[in-house]
Design a protein around this motif. Structure first.
Motif, PDB file in Angstrom:
ATOM      1  N   SER A 290      13.934  26.855 -12.682  1.00 44.07           N
ATOM      2  CA  SER A 290      13.280  25.743 -13.389  1.00 44.07           C
ATOM      3  C   SER A 290      12.515  26.249 -14.606  1.00 44.07           C
ATOM      4  O   SER A 290      12.546  25.622 -15.673  1.00 44.07           O
ATOM      5  CB  SER A 290      12.318  25.004 -12.459  1.00 44.07           C
ATOM      6  OG  SER A 290      13.016  24.362 -11.428  1.00 44.07           O
ATOM      7  N   ALA A 291      11.845  27.369 -14.472  1.00 40.89           N
ATOM      8  CA  ALA A 291      11.089  27.936 -15.595  1.00 40.89           C
ATOM      9  C   ALA A 291      12.017  28.312 -16.744  1.00 40.89           C
ATOM     10  O   ALA A 291      11.709  28.055 -17.920  1.00 40.89           O
ATOM     11  CB  ALA A 291      10.296  29.151 -15.135  1.00 40.89           C
TER      12      ALA A 291
ATOM     13  N   CYS B 213       9.736  37.022 -13.598  1.00 42.99           N
ATOM     14  CA  CYS B 213       9.711  36.075 -14.717  1.00 42.99           C
ATOM     15  C   CYS B 213       9.618  34.612 -14.317  1.00 42.99           C
ATOM     16  O   CYS B 213       9.297  33.776 -15.150  1.00 42.99           O
ATOM     17  CB  CYS B 213      10.955  36.263 -15.577  1.00 42.99           C
ATOM     18  SG  CYS B 213      11.170  37.953 -16.174  1.00 42.99           S
ATOM     19  N   GLY B 214       9.939  34.281 -13.095  1.00 44.82           N
ATOM     20  CA  GLY B 214       9.883  32.884 -12.682  1.00 44.82           C
ATOM     21  C   GLY B 214      11.193  32.418 -12.075  1.00 44.82           C
ATOM     22  O   GLY B 214      12.138  33.177 -11.949  1.00 44.82           O
ATOM     23  N   ASP B 215      11.214  31.146 -11.732  1.00 41.84           N
ATOM     24  CA  ASP B 215      12.408  30.597 -11.090  1.00 41.84           C
ATOM     25  C   ASP B 215      13.349  29.983 -12.130  1.00 41.84           C
ATOM     26  O   ASP B 215      13.113  30.043 -13.336  1.00 41.84           O
ATOM     27  CB  ASP B 215      12.035  29.585 -10.003  1.00 41.84           C
ATOM     28  CG  ASP B 215      11.303  28.358 -10.541  1.00 41.84           C
ATOM     29  OD1 ASP B 215      11.215  28.187 -11.775  1.00 41.84           O
ATOM     30  OD2 ASP B 215      10.818  27.573  -9.714  1.00 41.84           O
TER      31      ASP B 215
ATOM     32  N   THR C 270      13.207  25.099 -18.387  1.00 45.51           N
ATOM     33  CA  THR C 270      12.119  24.482 -19.138  1.00 45.51           C
ATOM     34  C   THR C 270      11.949  25.145 -20.505  1.00 45.51           C
ATOM     35  O   THR C 270      11.693  24.467 -21.503  1.00 45.51           O
ATOM     36  CB  THR C 270      10.806  24.535 -18.333  1.00 45.51           C
ATOM     37  OG1 THR C 270      11.004  23.798 -17.115  1.00 45.51           O
ATOM     38  CG2 THR C 270       9.645  23.956 -19.101  1.00 45.51           C
ATOM     39  N   MET C 271      12.121  26.472 -20.570  1.00 43.82           N
ATOM     40  CA  MET C 271      12.022  27.182 -21.851  1.00 43.82           C
ATOM     41  C   MET C 271      13.056  26.684 -22.849  1.00 43.82           C
ATOM     42  O   MET C 271      12.839  26.724 -24.051  1.00 43.82           O
ATOM     43  CB  MET C 271      12.247  28.684 -21.651  1.00 43.82           C
ATOM     44  CG  MET C 271      11.056  29.429 -21.151  1.00 43.82           C
ATOM     45  SD  MET C 271      11.354  31.210 -21.219  1.00 43.82           S
ATOM     46  CE  MET C 271      12.455  31.458 -19.835  1.00 43.82           C
TER      47      MET C 271
ATOM     48  N   SER D 174      13.698  36.654 -10.875  1.00 47.06           N
ATOM     49  CA  SER D 174      12.893  35.738 -10.049  1.00 47.06           C
ATOM     50  C   SER D 174      11.538  36.340  -9.711  1.00 47.06           C
ATOM     51  O   SER D 174      10.526  35.639  -9.732  1.00 47.06           O
ATOM     52  CB  SER D 174      13.627  35.405  -8.748  1.00 47.06           C
ATOM     53  OG  SER D 174      14.788  34.675  -9.010  1.00 47.06           O
TER      54      SER D 174
ATOM     55  N   LYS E 190      11.257  20.659 -10.657  1.00 45.81           N
ATOM     56  CA  LYS E 190      10.543  21.859 -10.206  1.00 45.81           C
ATOM     57  C   LYS E 190      11.318  22.567  -9.098  1.00 45.81           C
ATOM     58  O   LYS E 190      12.081  21.954  -8.362  1.00 45.81           O
ATOM     59  CB  LYS E 190       9.161  21.471  -9.651  1.00 45.81           C
ATOM     60  CG  LYS E 190       8.282  20.776 -10.667  1.00 45.81           C
ATOM     61  CD  LYS E 190       7.696  21.769 -11.613  1.00 45.81           C
ATOM     62  CE  LYS E 190       6.696  21.079 -12.529  1.00 45.81           C
ATOM     63  NZ  LYS E 190       6.804  21.499 -13.872  1.00 45.81           N
ATOM     64  N   ASP E 191      11.092  23.853  -8.974  1.00 43.51           N
ATOM     65  CA  ASP E 191      11.587  24.682  -7.869  1.00 43.51           C
ATOM     66  C   ASP E 191      13.105  24.731  -7.734  1.00 43.51           C
ATOM     67  O   ASP E 191      13.628  24.836  -6.621  1.00 43.51           O
ATOM     68  CB  ASP E 191      10.966  24.228  -6.541  1.00 43.51           C
ATOM     69  CG  ASP E 191       9.452  24.306  -6.569  1.00 43.51           C
ATOM     70  OD1 ASP E 191       8.934  25.284  -7.151  1.00 43.51           O
ATOM     71  OD2 ASP E 191       8.791  23.394  -6.040  1.00 43.51           O
TER      72      ASP E 191
END
Length: 153
Positions: free
Chosen positions: A72-73, A68-70, A76-77, A65, A135-136
Protein backbone atom coordinates in the motif's frame (compact mmCIF):
# COMPACT_ATOMS: atom_id res chain seq x y z
CA UNK A 1 13.02 -31.26 -8.09
CA UNK A 2 11.52 -27.81 -7.53
CA UNK A 3 11.97 -24.96 -9.93
CA UNK A 4 13.98 -21.95 -8.71
CA UNK A 5 12.13 -18.74 -7.96
CA UNK A 6 12.43 -15.97 -10.53
CA UNK A 7 14.63 -14.22 -7.97
CA UNK A 8 17.02 -17.20 -7.85
CA UNK A 9 16.93 -17.76 -11.60
CA UNK A 10 17.80 -14.09 -12.24
CA UNK A 11 20.86 -14.31 -10.02
CA UNK A 12 19.65 -12.97 -6.68
CA UNK A 13 20.00 -9.53 -5.15
CA UNK A 14 22.94 -8.45 -7.31
CA UNK A 15 20.94 -9.20 -10.46
CA UNK A 16 18.01 -7.11 -9.24
CA UNK A 17 20.31 -4.25 -8.30
CA UNK A 18 21.76 -4.36 -11.83
CA UNK A 19 18.21 -4.42 -13.25
CA UNK A 20 17.04 -1.48 -11.13
CA UNK A 21 20.20 0.49 -11.97
CA UNK A 22 19.82 -0.15 -15.70
CA UNK A 23 16.10 0.61 -15.60
CA UNK A 24 16.65 3.88 -13.76
CA UNK A 25 19.31 4.92 -16.30
CA UNK A 26 16.96 4.14 -19.19
CA UNK A 27 14.13 6.11 -17.57
CA UNK A 28 16.43 9.09 -17.07
CA UNK A 29 17.44 8.89 -20.74
CA UNK A 30 13.81 8.80 -21.92
CA UNK A 31 12.55 12.30 -22.80
CA UNK A 32 9.12 11.67 -21.21
CA UNK A 33 10.15 9.59 -18.19
CA UNK A 34 13.08 11.82 -17.32
CA UNK A 35 10.98 14.31 -15.34
CA UNK A 36 9.44 11.90 -12.81
CA UNK A 37 12.78 10.12 -12.41
CA UNK A 38 14.96 13.18 -11.92
CA UNK A 39 13.10 15.23 -9.32
CA UNK A 40 15.08 16.35 -6.30
CA UNK A 41 12.77 14.84 -3.66
CA UNK A 42 13.47 11.30 -4.84
CA UNK A 43 14.73 9.03 -2.06
CA UNK A 44 18.56 8.86 -2.11
CA UNK A 45 18.39 5.07 -2.18
CA UNK A 46 15.65 4.86 -4.79
CA UNK A 47 17.49 2.36 -6.97
CA UNK A 48 18.36 0.09 -4.04
CA UNK A 49 14.77 0.22 -2.76
CA UNK A 50 13.42 -0.55 -6.23
CA UNK A 51 15.78 -3.52 -6.49
CA UNK A 52 14.65 -4.79 -3.07
CA UNK A 53 10.99 -4.40 -4.05
CA UNK A 54 11.34 -6.31 -7.33
CA UNK A 55 13.49 -8.96 -5.65
CA UNK A 56 10.87 -9.54 -2.96
CA UNK A 57 8.04 -9.74 -5.49
CA UNK A 58 10.02 -12.31 -7.49
CA UNK A 59 10.55 -14.61 -4.52
CA UNK A 60 13.48 -12.99 -2.77
CA UNK A 61 13.83 -12.00 0.88
CA UNK A 62 11.32 -9.55 2.39
CA UNK A 63 13.83 -6.69 2.65
CA UNK A 64 11.55 -4.10 1.07
CA UNK A 65 8.67 -4.94 3.42
CA UNK A 66 10.93 -4.91 6.46
CA UNK A 67 12.74 -1.66 5.63
CA UNK A 68 10.46 0.43 3.42
CA UNK A 69 6.82 -0.43 4.04
CA UNK A 70 4.05 -2.53 2.60
CA UNK A 71 2.57 -2.69 -0.87
CA UNK A 72 0.00 0.00 0.00
CA UNK A 73 2.83 2.41 0.81
CA UNK A 74 4.47 1.77 -2.56
CA UNK A 75 1.19 2.28 -4.41
CA UNK A 76 0.46 5.46 -2.45
CA UNK A 77 3.81 6.93 -3.57
CA UNK A 78 2.78 6.43 -7.20
CA UNK A 79 -0.98 7.03 -7.01
CA UNK A 80 -2.87 10.16 -7.93
CA UNK A 81 -1.02 11.09 -11.08
CA UNK A 82 -3.98 10.87 -13.45
CA UNK A 83 -3.70 9.38 -16.93
CA UNK A 84 -0.15 8.18 -17.39
CA UNK A 85 -0.76 5.41 -19.91
CA UNK A 86 2.00 6.54 -22.28
CA UNK A 87 4.44 6.82 -19.38
CA UNK A 88 3.38 3.34 -18.31
CA UNK A 89 4.14 1.96 -21.77
CA UNK A 90 7.52 3.70 -21.78
CA UNK A 91 8.27 2.39 -18.27
CA UNK A 92 7.60 -1.20 -19.41
CA UNK A 93 9.74 -0.71 -22.53
CA UNK A 94 12.62 0.56 -20.39
CA UNK A 95 12.22 -2.42 -18.07
CA UNK A 96 12.36 -4.93 -20.93
CA UNK A 97 15.49 -3.32 -22.37
CA UNK A 98 17.06 -2.99 -18.91
CA UNK A 99 16.88 -6.78 -18.50
CA UNK A 100 19.35 -6.99 -21.41
CA UNK A 101 21.49 -4.17 -20.00
CA UNK A 102 21.62 -5.98 -16.65
CA UNK A 103 22.65 -9.22 -18.37
CA UNK A 104 19.74 -11.19 -16.90
CA UNK A 105 19.23 -14.70 -18.25
CA UNK A 106 17.95 -14.62 -21.81
CA UNK A 107 15.62 -17.55 -21.22
CA UNK A 108 12.34 -16.84 -23.13
CA UNK A 109 10.09 -18.16 -20.34
CA UNK A 110 11.93 -16.08 -17.74
CA UNK A 111 11.79 -12.94 -19.86
CA UNK A 112 8.07 -13.48 -20.50
CA UNK A 113 7.45 -13.81 -16.76
CA UNK A 114 9.33 -10.54 -16.11
CA UNK A 115 7.48 -8.69 -18.85
CA UNK A 116 4.11 -10.02 -17.72
CA UNK A 117 4.87 -8.92 -14.18
CA UNK A 118 5.81 -5.40 -15.24
CA UNK A 119 2.73 -5.01 -17.45
CA UNK A 120 0.57 -6.16 -14.51
CA UNK A 121 2.41 -3.89 -12.04
CA UNK A 122 2.08 -0.81 -14.24
CA UNK A 123 -1.62 -1.53 -14.79
CA UNK A 124 -2.06 -1.83 -11.03
CA UNK A 125 -0.34 1.49 -10.34
CA UNK A 126 -2.38 3.16 -13.08
CA UNK A 127 -5.57 1.78 -11.51
CA UNK A 128 -5.16 4.42 -8.76
CA UNK A 129 -5.61 7.74 -10.62
CA UNK A 130 -6.40 9.46 -7.32
CA UNK A 131 -4.28 9.20 -4.15
CA UNK A 132 -6.66 6.86 -2.31
CA UNK A 133 -5.14 3.39 -1.91
CA UNK A 134 -6.50 0.65 0.38
CA UNK A 135 -4.48 0.10 3.56
CA UNK A 136 -2.48 -3.04 4.37
CA UNK A 137 -2.23 -4.52 0.86
CA UNK A 138 0.11 -7.48 0.95
CA UNK A 139 3.16 -7.65 -1.23
CA UNK A 140 2.44 -9.39 -4.51
CA UNK A 141 4.37 -12.56 -5.26
CA UNK A 142 5.06 -13.40 -8.86
CA UNK A 143 6.30 -16.70 -10.25
CA UNK A 144 6.78 -18.37 -13.61
CA UNK A 145 3.03 -18.51 -14.21
CA UNK A 146 2.08 -15.07 -12.88
CA UNK A 147 0.58 -13.62 -9.72
CA UNK A 148 0.59 -16.19 -6.91
CA UNK A 149 -0.42 -14.05 -3.95
CA UNK A 150 -0.95 -10.47 -2.92
CA UNK A 151 -3.07 -7.81 -4.50
CA UNK A 152 -5.14 -8.57 -7.54
CA UNK A 153 -5.14 -5.04 -8.98
Amino acid sequence: MSRPTLFEFAGGERAFLRLATAHHARCLADPELNHPFSHEDQHPQHVERLAAYWAEVMGGPPRYSAECGDHSAMLTMHAGNGDMSDLGRRFVDCFIKAADDADLPNDPEFRTALENYMRWAVAEVLSYPDPTVPKDLTMPRWDWKGLVSGTAG
